[in-house]
Write an enzyme that holds these catalytic residues in place. Structure first.
Site, PDB file in Angstrom:
ATOM      1  N   HIS A 175      -0.681 -13.728   6.212  1.00 30.30           N
ATOM      2  CA  HIS A 175      -1.489 -13.137   5.612  1.00 30.30           C
ATOM      3  C   HIS A 175      -2.592 -12.488   6.585  1.00 30.30           C
ATOM      4  O   HIS A 175      -3.867 -12.749   6.596  1.00 30.30           O
ATOM      5  CB  HIS A 175      -2.473 -13.700   4.431  1.00 30.30           C
ATOM      6  CG  HIS A 175      -1.308 -14.356   3.366  1.00 30.30           C
ATOM      7  ND1 HIS A 175      -1.780 -15.468   2.876  1.00 30.30           N
ATOM      8  CD2 HIS A 175      -0.334 -13.858   2.828  1.00 30.30           C
ATOM      9  CE1 HIS A 175      -0.784 -15.651   1.889  1.00 30.30           C
ATOM     10  NE2 HIS A 175       0.098 -14.677   2.109  1.00 30.30           N
TER      11      HIS A 175
ATOM     12  N   GLY B  84       6.583  -6.145   2.964  1.00 38.82           N
ATOM     13  CA  GLY B  84       6.347  -7.764   2.728  1.00 38.82           C
ATOM     14  C   GLY B  84       7.006  -8.293   1.434  1.00 38.82           C
ATOM     15  O   GLY B  84       6.925  -9.642   1.290  1.00 38.82           O
TER      16      GLY B  84
ATOM     17  N   GLU C  67       9.982   4.180   7.213  1.00 35.62           N
ATOM     18  CA  GLU C  67       9.953   2.745   7.018  1.00 35.62           C
ATOM     19  C   GLU C  67      10.773   2.353   8.318  1.00 35.62           C
ATOM     20  O   GLU C  67      12.078   2.577   8.406  1.00 35.62           O
ATOM     21  CB  GLU C  67      10.566   2.130   5.632  1.00 35.62           C
ATOM     22  CG  GLU C  67      10.781   0.797   5.733  1.00 35.62           C
ATOM     23  CD  GLU C  67       9.859  -0.266   6.071  1.00 35.62           C
ATOM     24  OE1 GLU C  67       9.949  -0.992   7.140  1.00 35.62           O
ATOM     25  OE2 GLU C  67       8.709  -0.160   5.471  1.00 35.62           O
TER      26      GLU C  67
ATOM     27  N   VAL D 148       7.340   4.876  13.539  1.00 36.14           N
ATOM     28  CA  VAL D 148       6.459   6.045  13.769  1.00 36.14           C
ATOM     29  C   VAL D 148       5.899   5.672  15.384  1.00 36.14           C
ATOM     30  O   VAL D 148       5.193   4.620  15.323  1.00 36.14           O
ATOM     31  CB  VAL D 148       5.487   6.051  12.739  1.00 36.14           C
ATOM     32  CG1 VAL D 148       4.306   7.157  13.240  1.00 36.14           C
ATOM     33  CG2 VAL D 148       6.001   6.657  11.350  1.00 36.14           C
TER      34      VAL D 148
ATOM     35  N   GLY E 205       0.678  -1.396  -0.071  1.00 34.50           N
ATOM     36  CA  GLY E 205       0.051  -0.079  -0.183  1.00 34.50           C
ATOM     37  C   GLY E 205       0.909   1.108   0.018  1.00 34.50           C
ATOM     38  O   GLY E 205       0.622   2.115  -0.785  1.00 34.50           O
TER      39      GLY E 205
ATOM     40  N   ALA F  50       5.970 -14.610  -1.329  1.00 31.57           N
ATOM     41  CA  ALA F  50       6.511 -15.670  -2.041  1.00 31.57           C
ATOM     42  C   ALA F  50       6.093 -15.425  -3.690  1.00 31.57           C
ATOM     43  O   ALA F  50       5.732 -16.507  -4.269  1.00 31.57           O
ATOM     44  CB  ALA F  50       5.512 -17.162  -1.502  1.00 31.57           C
TER      45      ALA F  50
END
Length: 550
Positions: free
Chosen positions: A471, A88, A37, A229, A18, A93
């Site tokens: 997930h 991720g 990040e 953050v 995202g 994968a």
């Protein structure tokens, strides 16, 4: 927007599927974009050679481990997630499926749009950006075992080779950017080493560093790694105060605060939920919906496997990309083969005997003990992680079932940490009978092909009733009002104009397939509605609210 009022037009928290879309699309529209990040930046050669290089593989910054693999635990699930610039994508994968109709028709959001139709062009964009190869191009021993196991289960017609985000090219050959007319980095053809999920040292994996983030930085977006953050607070006079500190620091945390007119939460479901929960609890973001934490999903997931004491070299179980094939055990249960490369055996420490999931803890432990007593030498040899990746086919099992957790904060030893209870729908499963059927069929096929002896294997967390998921989704989901979710259908946080959730936390249902492509497509759609910086009027269609995100 008035440039002198804020340090940045937009702060993006996180650089995964995202956050990377937000960085590129908003910078292309003229916004000053600053990305924080928590993880480090990796060049291809910086990734761990195998998963035993714990400092480069696991994420535990307080212990000096700045790798790509995060592991979190809730009472009802163990979560595997990513870390680093690229989020991720560094350890996923490469598997990029579009979900089926059940996902788009989930009652949480189906009434807000015809999502399958509305997201279709954004899936197409996401596929192009992520370099999707619609069908894994090789058919090796593992792929044939999976196809045969599907046939043995009577579902051979559902077998397919996976869509993957990999530059295959000529193995080991480096070429100029083949995807974006030379605007992206050079790429090297896949060598089928199998270590996609440890970090691709070859340069073949289409991580976000190779596409969205590379292009965003070329346009001028700033990505600041190793900054966590710690607070997002409403700023008097408008906008938000965003406070960060050095990731993993015990001392000298180097706290800094900047101002931003807009903030995009894209820290992954765990990171986004944790930050929103803490900010709501502290009063920094008092308007966040009380629905925060509801409809947290695990993709109804299980990780089991077929493990052999020994495998003939011709089977080459560790050769290929991480996930290459799949089939459906039934209409809701999707099974994929997963591999690590030679030497990456650390995750084998989690493996143990497959136990009946419909028993209590005592029954599961008794079944495990009975298996060891019946064949102690075999059990011992199967438990040793040596060459685990070369003698194992992991079965990743996902479902579209409507189950969920509700996640909230609790205070523990003076700290605020996430906890969970069973939520809406069916209970989040601690075992999947379909997974057990699939892994037994795979194990039987491995043994027929020369694996001696071969056993279906589960995991220690599963023995204790805690499934694992790679997930973790939801908890800040799309909704029609703040009573039913945290964001509207354009990913804007109810009660806080200028805040947005653009990652897996906004996904409202179990997709039943790997969600990375869906997160990317949903982010593409959300960002497509932002006006260009300074545009007088570029508003999305009138549904819930009339104000444009920018």
């Amino acid at each position: 927007m008035t440039a002198t009022r804020f340090d940045h037009d937009v702060v993006v928290i996180g650089s995964g599927f995202g956050g990377s879309v937000a960085a590129l699309r908003l910078r292309a529209k003229g916004y000053d974009v600053h990305v924080y990040e928590a993880g480090r930046r990796f060049a291809d050669e910086d990734f761990a050679k195998t998963s035993w290089n714990v400092r480069r593989y696991l994420w535990a910054p307080a212990l000096g481990c700045f790798g790509v693999q995060r592991i979190h635990k809730l009472p009802h699930v163990m979560v595997l997630a990513g870390a680093g610039v690229g989020g991720g994508s560094l350890n996923y994968a490469n598997t990029l499926y579009v979900p089926g109709e059940v996902f788009f028709g989930d009652r949480q959001w189906a009434h807000l749009a015809d999502w399958q139709t509305e997201l279709a062009p954004h899936y197409a964009t996401a596929k192009r950006m992520l370099g999707v190869v619609e069908q894994y191009p090789h058919m090796g021993p593992v792929e044939r075992i999976m196809e045969a196991a599907a046939g043995d289960l009577g579902v051979g017609d559902t077998f397919r080779r996976a869509p993957v985000g990999v530059w295959f090219g000529t193995p080991g050959e480096t070429v100029p950017d083949p995807f974006f007319g030379g605007a992206g980095p050079e790429r090297t053809g896949c060598t089928l080493c199998g270590n996609c999920m440890v970090g691709c040292r070859v340069g073949a994996k289409n991580t976000l560093v190779k596409n969205y983030l590379a292009l965003a930085e070329r346009l001028g977006a700033v990505i600041e790694p190793l900054r966590t953050v710690t607070e997002v607070r409403v700023r008097r006079g408008g906008g938000y105060l965003v406070t960060t500190q050095r990731s993993g620091a015990w001392f000298g945390r180097d706290r800094r605060t900047v101002t931003a007119e807009q903030v995009v939460f894209a820290a992954g479901t765990w990171g986004t939920q944790q930050l929103l929960h803490r900010m709501k609890d502290s009063g920094a973001l008092p308007g966040v919906s009380d629905a925060l934490g509801r409809l947290t999903r695990t993709n109804s997931e299980a990780l089991d496997g077929a493990v052999a004491v020994s495998i003939p070299e011709r089977l080459e179980l560790a050769r290929g990309v991480a996930i290459t094939t799949s089939f459906h055990v039934d209409e809701t249960t999707h099974v994929e083969n997963v591999r690590y490369g030679p030497g990456s055996n650390l995750m084998g420490m989690l493996a143990t005997g497959l136990v009946p999931g419909d028993r209590g803890l005592g029954g599961r432990l008794a079944a495990l003990a009975a298996g060891i007593i019946a064949a102690p030498l075999t059990a011992l040899r199967l438990a040793v992680p040596r060459r685990w990746s070369e003698r194992t086919i992991i079965a990743l099992v996902m479902q579209t079932a409507d189950n969920s957790l509700t996640v909230s904060l609790r205070r523990r030893f003076g700290r605020r940490v996430l906890t969970s209870v069973q939520g809406h729908g069916e209970p989040n499963p601690s075992h999947l009978p379909g997974a057990h059927r699939a892994v037994r069929a795979i194990a039987a096929r491995v043994e027929r092909d020369g694996g001696v002896p071969t056993a279906a294997r589960g995991s220690w967390p599963e023995v204790f009733g805690i499934p694992m998921t790679a997930h973790f989704l939801g908890g800040a989901v799309i909704s029609d009002s703040p009573r039913t979710g945290v964001v509207d259908s354009y990913h804007r946080v109810w009660g806080h104009p200028g805040l947005h959730v653009v990652d897996g936390a906004a996904v409202p249902a179990n997709p039943g397939v790997n969600p990375s492509l869906t997160i990317t497509a949903m982010a593409e759609r959300a960002l497509s509605y932002w006006p260009r910086r300074g545009a007088a009027d570029a508003r999305p269609p009138q549904r819930e609210r009339s104000d444009a995100p920018g």
